[in-house]
Scaffold this active site. Structure first.
Site, PDB file in Angstrom:
ATOM      1  N   HIS A  82      38.935  40.670  39.093  1.00 43.09           N
ATOM      2  CA  HIS A  82      38.273  41.673  38.251  1.00 43.09           C
ATOM      3  C   HIS A  82      37.615  42.743  39.116  1.00 43.09           C
ATOM      4  O   HIS A  82      36.967  42.430  40.110  1.00 43.09           O
ATOM      5  CB  HIS A  82      37.208  40.996  37.382  1.00 43.09           C
ATOM      6  CG  HIS A  82      36.791  41.818  36.201  1.00 43.09           C
ATOM      7  ND1 HIS A  82      35.995  42.942  36.311  1.00 43.09           N
ATOM      8  CD2 HIS A  82      37.065  41.682  34.885  1.00 43.09           C
ATOM      9  CE1 HIS A  82      35.805  43.459  35.122  1.00 43.09           C
ATOM     10  NE2 HIS A  82      36.438  42.715  34.232  1.00 43.09           N
ATOM     11  N   GLY A 163      17.064  54.589  42.541  1.00 42.12           N
ATOM     12  CA  GLY A 163      17.380  54.076  43.867  1.00 42.12           C
ATOM     13  C   GLY A 163      17.946  55.145  44.779  1.00 42.12           C
ATOM     14  O   GLY A 163      18.207  56.281  44.371  1.00 42.12           O
ATOM     15  N   PRO A 169      23.492  46.756  50.880  1.00 41.02           N
ATOM     16  CA  PRO A 169      24.553  46.346  51.821  1.00 41.02           C
ATOM     17  C   PRO A 169      25.390  45.143  51.388  1.00 41.02           C
ATOM     18  O   PRO A 169      26.566  45.054  51.748  1.00 41.02           O
ATOM     19  CB  PRO A 169      23.783  46.039  53.107  1.00 41.02           C
ATOM     20  CG  PRO A 169      22.361  45.872  52.696  1.00 41.02           C
ATOM     21  CD  PRO A 169      22.167  46.750  51.511  1.00 41.02           C
ATOM     22  N   THR A 170      24.809  44.239  50.595  1.00 41.55           N
ATOM     23  CA  THR A 170      25.582  43.066  50.141  1.00 41.55           C
ATOM     24  C   THR A 170      25.661  42.956  48.631  1.00 41.55           C
ATOM     25  O   THR A 170      26.541  42.265  48.112  1.00 41.55           O
ATOM     26  CB  THR A 170      24.963  41.762  50.683  1.00 41.55           C
ATOM     27  OG1 THR A 170      23.593  41.671  50.265  1.00 41.55           O
ATOM     28  CG2 THR A 170      25.046  41.717  52.206  1.00 41.55           C
TER      29      THR A 170
END
Length: 300
Positions: A82, A163, A169-170
């Site tokens: 997905h 934001g 990053p993850t």
């Protein structure tokens, strides 16, 4: 009248059973919120939670689950069929009882701001919460997925609503918004040819000339070695499920394949399924309001 809001967050995890267990535990830990359903899919490596609760509880659980996702789900190590752009990929709010769509839009904005500040994940508002028409469609926001999001967000038109201009990053980014109920529904085909599923998805989805309220993509279920047409039915009354299933069945015949089965992901409004029963049973003069027993018991 009690206010009830539904929240259906999608997470990019399913195969890690420890994280999945902890995710459910976190969802159950907030007062005023009930976890109705947890639907993991190993092929998609994705899990859909269905939560209901009062507005304050729903806001609290959504932010808590976003923080959990940022801590526990690493998209640099994620793979699945997905499309995804975030550890918590999408977080929609749906008005169920005593709540207006406008109130759900405000909830989504409050949650978006909190996710950005508390979890450090950039947030895009979508559907009824979108600041512009170009951001209503989740597929447009998600295009490029996690791997392409950093470059995409350098473009002025793809700055997040909350934001900074770089993805986590993850944990990537998340889409948060308010919408009406949709039905996540998949059709499995008796073939391992993903090109057939892609071709059929293009025929039925609204964006390429198919059914107005159908979003569809082709995916490969590696564990079962079959192709699937994965869909979101965003207005099950405007485009009934059975109509799309029959169109897929007809298109599949062109390629010498058949419908091997279907899947309902998470929960669906009763009427979406009863409409299918009415169609396939060919019930004459059927009255949903008067002839469904539960409607009388529940006072609907």
């Amino acid at each position: 009248m009690a206010k009830i809001v539904e929240c259906i967050p999608n997470f990019s995890v399913a195969r890690d059973r420890v994280v999945l267990y902890e995710l459910q535990a976190a969802a159950k830990s907030v007062p005023g919120v009930t976890l109705l359903d947890c639907a993991p899919d190993d092929s998609h490596n994705r899990t859909v939670l269905t939560l209901v609760g009062d507005p304050e509880g729903i806001k609290a659980v959504a932010v808590k689950l976003a923080r959990f996702a940022a801590e526990k789900i690493d998209l640099t190590k994620h793979s699945g069929e997905h499309p995804r752009m975030g550890a918590m990929d999408v977080c929609p709010f749906v008005p169920l009882k005593g709540v207006t769509m406008e109130e759900c839009v405000e909830i989504s904005k409050e949650v978006g701001a909190a996710i950005s500040s508390e979890a450090g994940i950039p947030v895009f508002l979508y559907e009824d919460s979108a600041a512009s028409e170009g951001r209503r469609n989740l597929a447009a926001i998600r295009k490029g997925e996690f791997e392409g999001m950093a470059e995409k967000m350098t473009q002025p038109q793809w700055q997040p609503d909350f934001g900074g201009a770089r993805p986590h990053p993850t944990a990537g980014v998340v889409a948060v918004g308010a919408r009406m109920p949709l039905v996540a529904f998949n059709v499995n085909l008796s073939t391992s040819d993903i090109n057939i599923a892609n071709s059929i998805a293009k025929v039925v989805r609204g964006s390429s000339g198919g059914f107005k309220y159908c979003k569809a993509i082709g995916v490969m279920l590696e564990d079962r070695n079959i192709a699937q047409v994965s869909m979101n039915m965003v207005n099950y009354e405007g485009t009934p499920i059975y109509r799309v299933v029959e169109a897929i069945r007809a298109e599949a015949r062109r390629y010498g394949v058949s419908v091997a089965g279907t899947e309902l992901i998470g929960l669906a409004p009763a009427k979406a399924l009863v409409d299918c029963a009415e169609y396939y049973l060919q019930i004459e003069k059927f009255d949903y309001a008067k002839q469904v027993l539960e409607n009388h018991i529940l006072g609907n």
